[in-house]
Design a protein around this motif. Structure first.
Motif, short mmCIF file in Angstrom:
data_model
loop_
_atom_site.label_atom_id
_atom_site.label_comp_id
_atom_site.label_asym_id
_atom_site.label_seq_id
_atom_site.Cartn_x
_atom_site.Cartn_y
_atom_site.Cartn_z
N THR A 3 -9.46 8.00 -6.48
CA THR A 3 -10.18 7.59 -7.69
C THR A 3 -9.25 7.19 -8.84
O THR A 3 -9.66 7.20 -10.00
CB THR A 3 -11.11 8.70 -8.21
N TRP A 4 -8.01 6.87 -8.53
CA TRP A 4 -7.09 6.45 -9.59
C TRP A 4 -7.59 5.12 -10.15
O TRP A 4 -8.01 4.25 -9.38
CB TRP A 4 -5.68 6.30 -9.00
N TYR A 7 -5.32 10.92 -14.42
CA TYR A 7 -5.96 9.61 -14.23
C TYR A 7 -6.86 9.27 -15.42
O TYR A 7 -7.87 9.93 -15.65
CB TYR A 7 -6.77 9.57 -12.92
N LYS A 16 -8.82 4.20 -2.16
CA LYS A 16 -9.67 4.08 -3.35
C LYS A 16 -10.47 2.79 -3.25
O LYS A 16 -9.90 1.72 -2.98
CB LYS A 16 -8.79 4.07 -4.61
N ALA A 17 -11.77 2.89 -3.44
CA ALA A 17 -12.62 1.70 -3.39
C ALA A 17 -13.69 1.80 -4.46
O ALA A 17 -14.24 2.87 -4.67
CB ALA A 17 -13.27 1.58 -2.01
N PRO A 76 -3.05 4.39 0.99
CA PRO A 76 -2.99 4.00 2.40
C PRO A 76 -3.22 2.51 2.61
O PRO A 76 -2.95 1.99 3.69
CB PRO A 76 -4.12 4.82 3.05
N LEU A 77 -3.72 1.83 1.55
CA LEU A 77 -3.91 0.38 1.62
C LEU A 77 -2.80 -0.35 0.87
O LEU A 77 -2.92 -1.54 0.57
CB LEU A 77 -5.28 0.00 1.04
N TYR A 121 -1.55 8.98 0.41
CA TYR A 121 -2.07 8.21 -0.73
C TYR A 121 -1.64 6.76 -0.64
O TYR A 121 -0.71 6.43 0.09
CB TYR A 121 -1.77 8.88 -2.06
N LYS A 151 -5.48 17.41 -9.57
CA LYS A 151 -4.04 17.68 -9.66
C LYS A 151 -3.65 18.06 -11.07
O LYS A 151 -4.17 17.49 -12.03
CB LYS A 151 -3.24 16.43 -9.25
N ILE A 174 -6.69 8.70 1.79
CA ILE A 174 -7.62 8.68 0.65
C ILE A 174 -7.63 7.30 -0.03
O ILE A 174 -7.19 7.15 -1.17
CB ILE A 174 -7.28 9.79 -0.37
N GLN A 184 0.54 15.78 -0.53
CA GLN A 184 0.00 14.42 -0.65
C GLN A 184 1.13 13.46 -0.98
O GLN A 184 1.77 13.60 -2.02
CB GLN A 184 -1.07 14.40 -1.75
N HIS A 206 0.99 17.69 -9.11
CA HIS A 206 1.02 16.22 -8.96
C HIS A 206 2.39 15.70 -8.51
O HIS A 206 2.50 14.80 -7.69
CB HIS A 206 0.58 15.57 -10.28
N LEU A 265 -7.13 -4.67 6.58
CA LEU A 265 -7.07 -3.42 5.81
C LEU A 265 -7.70 -2.26 6.59
O LEU A 265 -7.23 -1.12 6.51
CB LEU A 265 -7.78 -3.59 4.45
#
Ligand code: NDP
Length: 286
Positions: free
Chosen positions: A23-24, A57, A244-245, A197-198, A195, A82, A242, A167, A115, A226
């Protein structure tokens, strides 16, 4: 939940989904907030019930948005936040945690991570974390961005072996952890939470998504490049990713990626296209 995307088991026996949600940079704009909340809730419905956030964040805006997204479904979610390294000492960690809980609208976190390593001695953070466990504010704790030497140091501290995860950055274009950190964590039963991962967005990601081998494998699975990146990151069954989308479309694709099984041959081809480093390289970070 019949859509559950497959789980891994933490040292304490808790099952956690292999595909979670980052969710960043979410919750920053009122224009996109409703769509982001809907996307997170859809993700939970599709089995991606681990949600990762951090006090850092958006200065708490991500946590506030997550709080809204999980309202009414808190018990279905494995909630991760975190603590900023500056707040990871005994004088500040409890207050930081309580402020995160307030923003998230809950009375406990399922996992609380350091973190990254800052100036506060690890001993002190471990003590603070264990106090938070004892008071029920967190169910367990872990770390983020710690390389092998730091992890070894952590495990020498009393209680340090209660670290649940580390992480770190991990994707097809950044495989440095495979040389030392990942095998070490496997030996100590501390799963990697991958983290970015994309590979976020931009040129590094392009190098992967425009690669011939990745495109060919994607076509064979009727998937996007992707999705192949995500399927690859959790291919061995003991890593949590994880992505983020912020749209329903992306969340649906990411949940579906958790079900793609890459064959051994496909993994070999990807090894050829994106070799892991032959020697120890410093931990990649963002
Ligand atoms: P990711 O690698 O998850 O990439 C996110 C980007 O990919 C966004 O632009 C997103 O777009 C896009 N995207 C997601 N799904 C799709 C899809 N199916 N098709 C096309 N594009 C897609 O980057 P992050 O850096 O955000 O990493 C994930 C999470 O990891 C973070 O959100 C955070 O929770 C955590 N993290 C932790 C760090 C640490 O130090 N511990 C450091 C960095 C990240 P869109 O938003 O439009 O859907």
């Amino acid at each position: 939940n019949t859509n559950i995307s497959g789980t891994i088991t933490l040292k304490d026996g808790t099952a956690v989904t292999k595909m979670g949600q980052g969710t960043w940079n979410m919750g920053d704009s009122t224009a996109t907030r409703d769509e982001e909340i809907a996307a997170l809730r859809l993700g939970v419905e599709l089995g991606m019930n681990l949600i990762d956030t951090a006090e850092m964040y958006g200065d708490g805006r991500s946590e506030e948005m997550v709080g809204e997204a999980i309202r009414g479904i808190r018990d279905q979610v494995f909630l991760v936040s975190k603590v900023h390294p500056q707040n990871a000492g005994l004088d500040r960690i409890t207050r930081s945690c309580e402020e995160s809980l307030k923003r998230l609208g809950t009375d406990h976190l399922d996992l609380y991570l350091l973190h990254w390593r800052g100036k506060v001695p690890l001993e002190e953070t471990v003590k603070g974390m264990e106090q938070l466990v004892a008071s029920g504010k967190i169910a367990r704790w872990g770390v983020s961005n710690l390389d092998t030497a730091d992890m070894k140091e952590l495990l020498r501290i009393p209680g340090g072996d209660r670290c649940a995860v580390n992480q770190v950055l991990y994707h097809l274009g950044s495989r440095g952890i495979e040389h030392e950190l990942l095998p070490w964590q496997r030996t100590h039963k501390i799963p990697v939470m991958a983290y970015s991962p994309l590979a976020q967005a931009g040129t590094l990601r392009k190098g992967v998504t425009e690669n011939e081998t990745v495109r060919e494998i994607a076509a064979n699975h009727g998937a996007t490049p992707l999705q192949i990146m995500l399927a690859w990151s959790i291919r061995e069954g003991d890593i949590i990713a994880i992505p983020k989308a912020s749209s329903g479309k992306h969340v649906t694709e990411n949940a579906a990626a958790a079900k793609i099984r890459l064959s051994e041959e496909e993994c070999w081809k990807l090894d050829d296209a994106f070799p892991q480093p032959a020697w120890k390289v410093p931990l990649d970070m963002i």
